[in-house]
Scaffold this active site. Structure first.
Site, PDB file in Angstrom:
ATOM      1  N   CYS A 133       0.851  -1.187   0.000  1.00  0.00           N
ATOM      2  CA  CYS A 133       0.000   0.000   0.000  1.00  0.00           C
ATOM      3  C   CYS A 133       0.888   1.239   0.000  1.00  0.00           C
ATOM      4  O   CYS A 133       1.867   1.283   0.747  1.00  0.00           O
ATOM      5  CB  CYS A 133      -0.883  -0.021   1.250  1.00  0.00           C
ATOM      6  SG  CYS A 133      -1.958   1.407   1.399  1.00  0.00           S
ATOM      7  N   HIS A 170      -8.979  -3.798  -1.995  1.00  0.00           N
ATOM      8  CA  HIS A 170      -8.003  -3.032  -1.223  1.00  0.00           C
ATOM      9  C   HIS A 170      -8.357  -1.538  -1.233  1.00  0.00           C
ATOM     10  O   HIS A 170      -8.372  -0.886  -0.187  1.00  0.00           O
ATOM     11  CB  HIS A 170      -6.597  -3.267  -1.807  1.00  0.00           C
ATOM     12  CG  HIS A 170      -5.517  -2.451  -1.167  1.00  0.00           C
ATOM     13  ND1 HIS A 170      -4.501  -2.998  -0.421  1.00  0.00           N
ATOM     14  CD2 HIS A 170      -5.291  -1.108  -1.159  1.00  0.00           C
ATOM     15  CE1 HIS A 170      -3.710  -2.031   0.031  1.00  0.00           C
ATOM     16  NE2 HIS A 170      -4.159  -0.875  -0.410  1.00  0.00           N
ATOM     17  N   GLU A 171      -8.648  -1.005  -2.421  1.00  0.00           N
ATOM     18  CA  GLU A 171      -8.919   0.438  -2.529  1.00  0.00           C
ATOM     19  C   GLU A 171     -10.236   0.809  -1.853  1.00  0.00           C
ATOM     20  O   GLU A 171     -10.329   1.853  -1.206  1.00  0.00           O
ATOM     21  CB  GLU A 171      -8.926   0.885  -3.998  1.00  0.00           C
ATOM     22  CG  GLU A 171      -7.613   0.669  -4.749  1.00  0.00           C
ATOM     23  CD  GLU A 171      -6.382   1.218  -4.037  1.00  0.00           C
ATOM     24  OE1 GLU A 171      -6.514   2.192  -3.272  1.00  0.00           O
ATOM     25  OE2 GLU A 171      -5.291   0.658  -4.233  1.00  0.00           O
ATOM     26  N   HIS A 203     -10.016   1.370   1.820  1.00  0.00           N
ATOM     27  CA  HIS A 203      -9.547   2.708   2.222  1.00  0.00           C
ATOM     28  C   HIS A 203     -10.731   3.654   2.448  1.00  0.00           C
ATOM     29  O   HIS A 203     -10.656   4.554   3.286  1.00  0.00           O
ATOM     30  CB  HIS A 203      -8.633   3.304   1.155  1.00  0.00           C
ATOM     31  CG  HIS A 203      -7.208   2.834   1.219  1.00  0.00           C
ATOM     32  ND1 HIS A 203      -6.426   2.997   2.333  1.00  0.00           N
ATOM     33  CD2 HIS A 203      -6.425   2.215   0.300  1.00  0.00           C
ATOM     34  CE1 HIS A 203      -5.217   2.497   2.096  1.00  0.00           C
ATOM     35  NE2 HIS A 203      -5.196   2.008   0.877  1.00  0.00           N
TER      36      HIS A 203
END
Ligand code: NI
Length: 182
Positions: free
Chosen positions: A106, A148-149, A152
């Site tokens: 990341c 993953h994004e 966030h």
């Protein structure tokens, strides 16, 4: 979009508060705004400069539900790759229960890698930079990247998702591992 001058934005790292917050939805009527259009251009420039393959708005200190990403064909198990993509107010749905365990990194956690379980096959939907709704089915790295994004946007960074028996490793350790296995 192309006649805008892009700038490289600072990236939030480690314990930055913005990385722990749940980001706000973007009203669809705001997508065409100068602010969002410039942000998209700057996020792609920042992502490439880092370099990375995905970036979420909280990582550049904007707590809004916007991510950008792409996947080179060489990193796609299907060999196709994913073009530059803007995804606003995303929704993810797993398509089956199959899980994949892989190292990921990341831009907000520089120099480290960790193994994370992700759904192997998902469907995601949301709005692009023109405010148009779209949906895609994604597998493997493409699916991992989007999960993953989108994490966030929910204030989650990958080390929180790691299994107890696994630990973070340095980039150099990870490089050594991948050299052995490939
Ligand atoms: Ni990240």
């Amino acid at each position: 979009m192309t006649d805008r001058i892009s700038k490289i934005l600072p990236i939030a790292i480690d314990d930055a508060e913005v990385l722990k917050k749940v980001a706000k939805e973007i009203p669809l009527s705001d997508i065409a705004s100068d602010f969002i259009q410039q942000l998209i251009v700057d996020m792609f420039a920042t992502m490439r400069h880092a370099p990375g393959i995905g970036l979420a708005a909280p990582q550049i200190f904007e707590s809004i539900r916007l991510i950008v990403f792409y996947l080179p064909a060489a990193r796609d198990e299907l060999g196709i790759g994913v073009p530059d993509t803007v995804l606003i107010n995303p929704i993810i749905e797993k398509l089956d229960d199959e899980i994949d365990l892989q190292y990921e990194g990341c831009l907000s956690i520089p120099g480290l890698r960790g193994k994370v379980e992700r759904f192997k096959k998902i469907k995601y939907s949301g709005y692009n930079q023109y405010g148009e709704y779209f949906e895609r089915v994604a597998e493997g790295w493409h699916a991992r990247l989007v999960q993953h994004e989108v994490d966030h946007l929910n204030g989650i960074v990958y080390p929180e998702l790691m299994r107890e028996e696994d630990s973070l490793i340095t980039f150099d350790e990870w490089k050594a591992l991948t050299a052995i296995s490939s």
